[in-house]
Design an enzyme around this catalytic site. Structure first.
Site, short mmCIF file in Angstrom:
data_model
loop_
_atom_site.label_atom_id
_atom_site.label_comp_id
_atom_site.label_asym_id
_atom_site.label_seq_id
_atom_site.Cartn_x
_atom_site.Cartn_y
_atom_site.Cartn_z
N TYR A 1 0.81 -1.22 0.00
CA TYR A 1 0.00 0.00 0.00
C TYR A 1 0.84 1.27 0.00
CZ TYR A 1 -4.11 -2.72 0.93
OH TYR A 1 -5.13 -3.61 0.83
N LYS B 1 2.37 -14.42 5.47
CA LYS B 1 2.58 -15.36 4.37
C LYS B 1 4.09 -15.58 4.25
CE LYS B 1 0.91 -17.69 0.90
NZ LYS B 1 0.38 -19.02 1.15
N ASP C 1 -3.23 -18.05 4.45
CA ASP C 1 -4.27 -18.86 3.78
C ASP C 1 -4.91 -19.84 4.76
OD1 ASP C 1 -1.66 -19.75 3.68
OD2 ASP C 1 -1.91 -20.99 1.91
N ASP D 1 -6.36 -6.12 5.32
CA ASP D 1 -7.45 -5.62 4.48
C ASP D 1 -8.41 -6.77 4.15
OD1 ASP D 1 -8.99 -4.03 2.87
OD2 ASP D 1 -7.44 -3.58 1.41
#
Ligand code: NAP
Length: 413
Positions: free
Chosen positions: A159, A226, A280, A304
């Protein structure tokens, strides 16, 4: 321009103490931005609810002195500026503010006003609690098992806006450099974006999450990353999080490894479990085993996705509050957009902004008032007196206007 920013009489500013806490007087000046589109509708419903709760809780001893400040379309009409410097200065000066949604004008390389406010005031923590209100239609079988709060890093990750389109001079030069100097094999027709994750921002957000868990007697803090794929950004986020816990919270934090190696899987009294999950897998965990998670902390993009997914589990965006918090200011805001097609119709659900106001009252230490709002909201929903978005999913419900829903909350406090 100055004259438009009217400082209310009989109010006092919130101040910042030397140890970094906010000191809130009984008559604090709280700046508000009503927002664009449906912003004015939901603000008109929200302010009376917050005022009524404060009045009922403290019998006139405390009251909020609201001060309108300007951003978005209203600011542009008045001053030909989307985000006047005076608005940012006022938030910095009064420390706590609340806002409705703002339009991001499309095209012309326009930066989102919300992102600009967060970055200019270094509101590095996006905080979104997710809780279920009995009776709200939900797509899952046991929405009541979801009671979590997301701490999303707000200033960096993908971002940060460091990106260039495919074929641009910058992208071509960067790709050529990486391929030549670092043996990368990036296709020449790629767009490129940079994903910075720093020690500084990671420690800031993990510290906030752990401190919240301590203050609110929570038992678990989970870092969501992740890191199996992006080792030096997302993986580093996890490593720096554990490092911070060792450096600053060793007396309260137990890691998952220690839990099994030293405590036979039983969390000792007064301790907080710090664990981590791959993003995930975490999307499955919050659906399958929501009771095991309380405080979640993660980089910007994961946050987000995760906060919207969690809010959907408890019935959607109309009831999802949020706050952007830094060390010198906190801005509480509805998490949905301006829903322009309903603007001025007194129709949409003000719940998100009202619940953001609840977070604000909690943050001010005015829990007696925030509890009254929650009670009124829960009862209005249990009575099936709700706005269109919930009414269309509930059998036998009465459809209320935006302002009527606010009044129903007040009547049920
Ligand atoms: P949106 O304004 O959130 O609206 C999308 C849909 O969400 C609406 O059509 C409505 O669905 C539902 N919805 C939104 N607010 C609701 C409420 N208060 N009560 C009930 N339902 C509600 O998203 P968008 O249309 O993508 O964005 C519009 C503008 O908002 C854009 O300019 C965007 O940049 C801006 N935005 C601002 C913020 C912010 O200020 N924090 C955040 C996101 C977007 P139904 O029509 O199905 O009922």
């Amino acid at each position: 321009m100055k004259d438009a920013y009217v400082v209310p009489e009989n109010g006092e500013p919130v101040s910042l103490t030397e140890d970094g806490h906010f000191s809130v007087p009984d008559n604090p000046i709280i700046p508000f931005i009503e927002g664009d589109g449906t912003g004015p509708d939901i603000w008109k419903a929200t302010q009376p609810v917050l005022d009524a709760a404060v009045k009922k809780a403290y019998g006139g001893k405390r009251s909020i002195k609201w001060m309108e400040i300007f951003a978005g379309e209203k600011a542009f009409k008045m001053f030909e500026e989307w985000l006047p410097e005076q608005t940012l200065d006022t938030i910095s000066k009064y420390h706590i503010a609340i806002k409705g949604p703002l339009t991001t004008p499309v095209g012309g390389g326009f930066r989102s006003l919300n992102v600009t406010i967060r970055q200019k005031l270094n509101l590095y923590a996006c905080v979104r609690p997710v809780q279920y209100f009995d009776g709200v239609p939900s797509p899952v079988v046991r929405p009541q098992d979801v009671d979590m709060i997301v701490f999303r890093e707000n200033t960096e990750d993908v971002y940060s806006g460091v990106e260039w389109p495919a074929g641009s001079h910058e992208a071509t030069k960067l790709i050529d450099f990486l391929n030549r100097e670092f043996d990368c094999t990036i296709r020449l027709d790629s767009g490129v974006g940079i994903k910075p994750i720093s020690v500084t921002a990671t420690k800031q957000i993990v510290r906030k999450a752990i401190q919240y868990a301590i203050d609110q007697n929570k038992k678990t803090v989970t870092m969501v990353h992740k890191g199996n794929i992006m080792k030096f950004t997302e993986g580093a986020f996890r490593d720096w999080g554990y490092q911070l816990a060792r450096e600053e919270f060793a007396d309260v934090i137990v890691t998952e490894k220690d839990l099994w190696e030293q405590h036979q899987g039983q969390l000792p009294e007064g301790k907080i479990l710090l664990n981590d999950r791959i993003a995930d897998a975490m999307f499955q965990q919050v659906l399958i085993r929501p009771k095991e998670y309380e405080v979640l902390v993660m980089p910007n993009l994961n946050g987000d996705y995760m906060s919207d997914a969690l809010v959907a589990q408890v019935g959607g965006l109309g009831l999802g509050p949020g706050a952007n918090i830094g060390d010198v200011a906190a801005v509480f805001e509805a998490t949905h957009g301006t829903a322009p097609k309903y603007a001025g119709q007194d129709k949409v659900n003000p719940g998100s902004l009202i619940l953001s106001g609840v977070m604000m009252l909690d943050y001010m230490g005015w829990q007696e008032a925030s509890e009254l709002v929650i009670k009124g909201l829960q009862k209005a929903i249990s009575n099936k007196t709700v706005t269109y978005d919930l009414e269309r999913q509930m059998e036998g419900a009465t459809k209320l206007k935006c302002s009527e829903f606010g009044q129903a909350i007040i009547n049920n406090m």
